[in-house]
Design a protein around this motif. Structure first.
Motif, PDB file in Angstrom:
ATOM      1  N   LYS A   1       0.823  -1.205   0.000  1.00  0.00           N
ATOM      2  CA  LYS A   1       0.000   0.000   0.000  1.00  0.00           C
ATOM      3  C   LYS A   1       0.859   1.258   0.000  1.00  0.00           C
ATOM      4  O   LYS A   1       0.608   2.202  -0.772  1.00  0.00           O
ATOM      5  CB  LYS A   1      -0.922  -0.001   1.217  1.00  0.00           C
TER       6      LYS A   1
ATOM      7  N   GLU B   1       2.645   1.621  -3.403  1.00  0.00           N
ATOM      8  CA  GLU B   1       1.744   2.108  -4.456  1.00  0.00           C
ATOM      9  C   GLU B   1       1.481   3.599  -4.292  1.00  0.00           C
ATOM     10  O   GLU B   1       1.432   4.343  -5.277  1.00  0.00           O
ATOM     11  CB  GLU B   1       0.431   1.325  -4.431  1.00  0.00           C
ATOM     12  N   GLN B   2       1.302   4.035  -3.054  1.00  0.00           N
ATOM     13  CA  GLN B   2       1.099   5.464  -2.804  1.00  0.00           C
ATOM     14  C   GLN B   2       2.322   6.261  -3.241  1.00  0.00           C
ATOM     15  O   GLN B   2       2.205   7.298  -3.910  1.00  0.00           O
ATOM     16  CB  GLN B   2       0.831   5.700  -1.314  1.00  0.00           C
TER      17      GLN B   2
ATOM     18  N   GLU C   1       2.792   9.074  -6.402  1.00  0.00           N
ATOM     19  CA  GLU C   1       3.322  10.422  -6.181  1.00  0.00           C
ATOM     20  C   GLU C   1       4.561  10.667  -7.045  1.00  0.00           C
ATOM     21  O   GLU C   1       4.726  11.745  -7.636  1.00  0.00           O
ATOM     22  CB  GLU C   1       3.670  10.609  -4.702  1.00  0.00           C
TER      23      GLU C   1
END
Length: 203
Positions: A4, A7-8, A12
Motif C-alpha cells: 500500500k 503504491e502510494q 506520487e
C-alpha cells in the motif's frame, strides 16, 4: 515497506518525474521489502556488504543455525572460529562482534533508533565500526520504514538511475542525490523502484 505504501509512493513519484511514470507503466511496482528492527537485521546488513544476495542468505542461514535465538548476547558466546567457518571474513567477524558488544553495553539502543530523526539515526548507526552510510540507510529504509532515504552510494542504484535518465554513464553519488532531489518525500520508494528497474531494464 508494504504494498500500500509503495503504491502510494509510486503514484506520487509518477506525478513528479515523467521518466518514473513511463518506466512504472512498463515494469510495474517493486515488491515489498522488510527487515525487523532487531539485532538480526543489523547483523544481516554487515553480512551482505560487498557480496551477492544469494551468498549473503547462505551465510546468514549458517550463522543463525549457530544460535538458539539470534540475539546480541548469544552472538557474543560464539567463537571467532565458528563464525568464520559460517562464512564471515575476519573483518566482518570484528564488525559483527563489535555490534553485538555495543548492544549489550548499551552503546546502541535499537529501540531508540525508531524515535530519532533520519540524520540522528544514521549518525548513531555509523558510530559503529564497519557501518558506513549505506548500511545505516538500508536499516532506516527497511527496518524503520523511513520513506525519504536514498542510498546514493549503491552501485546498482547509480546504474539504474543512469539508464532511467538516459545518461551516457552512471552518475556519481553526488550527482545521483541531485537527480532524485525532486522525489522527496518518497526517495525510499524511488530507490526500491530503481532496484526493480535495474533487474528488468535493458543495459
Amino acid at each position: 515497506m508494504d504494498e500500500k505504501l509503495i503504491e502510494q509512493g509510486m503514484a506520487e513519484l509518477a506525478l513528479l518525474d515523467v521518466d518514473i511514470a513511463k518506466a512504472w507503466q512498463e515494469y510495474g511496482s517493486p515488491p515489498p521489502r522488510y527487515l525487523k528492527p532487531h539485532f538480526v537485521s543489523l547483523l544481516s546488513i554487515v553480512v551482505s556488504q560487498q557480496i551477492s544476495t544469494q551468498a549473503a542468505k547462505a551465510i546468514m542461514s549458517r550463522v543463525v543455525a549457530l544460535m538458539p535465538t539470534v540475539t546480541a548476547e548469544h552472538y557474543l558466546t560464539l567463537s571467532e572460529e565458528s563464525i568464520r567457518a559460517a562464512g564471515l571474513s575476519s573483518r566482518k567477524v570484528l564488525y559483527t562482534r563489535g555490534l553485538a558488544q555495543a548492544i549489550c553495553d548499551g552503546q546502541l539502543n535499537i529501540d531508540q533508533l525508531a524515535t530519532l530523526e533520519d540524520a540522528q539515526a544514521i549518525e548513531s548507526i555509523m558510530a559503529l565500526k564497519g557501518f558506513g552510510r549505506w548500511s545505516a540507510e538500508i536499516y532506516l529504509m527497511f527496518a524503520l520504514t523511513r520513506t525519504d532515504v536514498f542510498p546514493a552510494d549503491d552501485l546498482a542504484l547509480q546504474v539504474a538511475l543512469g539508464r532511467l535518465k538516459g545518461l551516457d554513464e552512471k552518475p556519481t553519488a553526488k550527482v545521483a542525490r541531485e537527480l532524485v532531489r525532486a522525489w522527496a518525500p518518497w526517495r525510499t520508494v524511488g530507490s526500491l523502484f530503481l532496484w526493480h528497474y535495474y533487474r528488468g531494464a535493458p543495459a
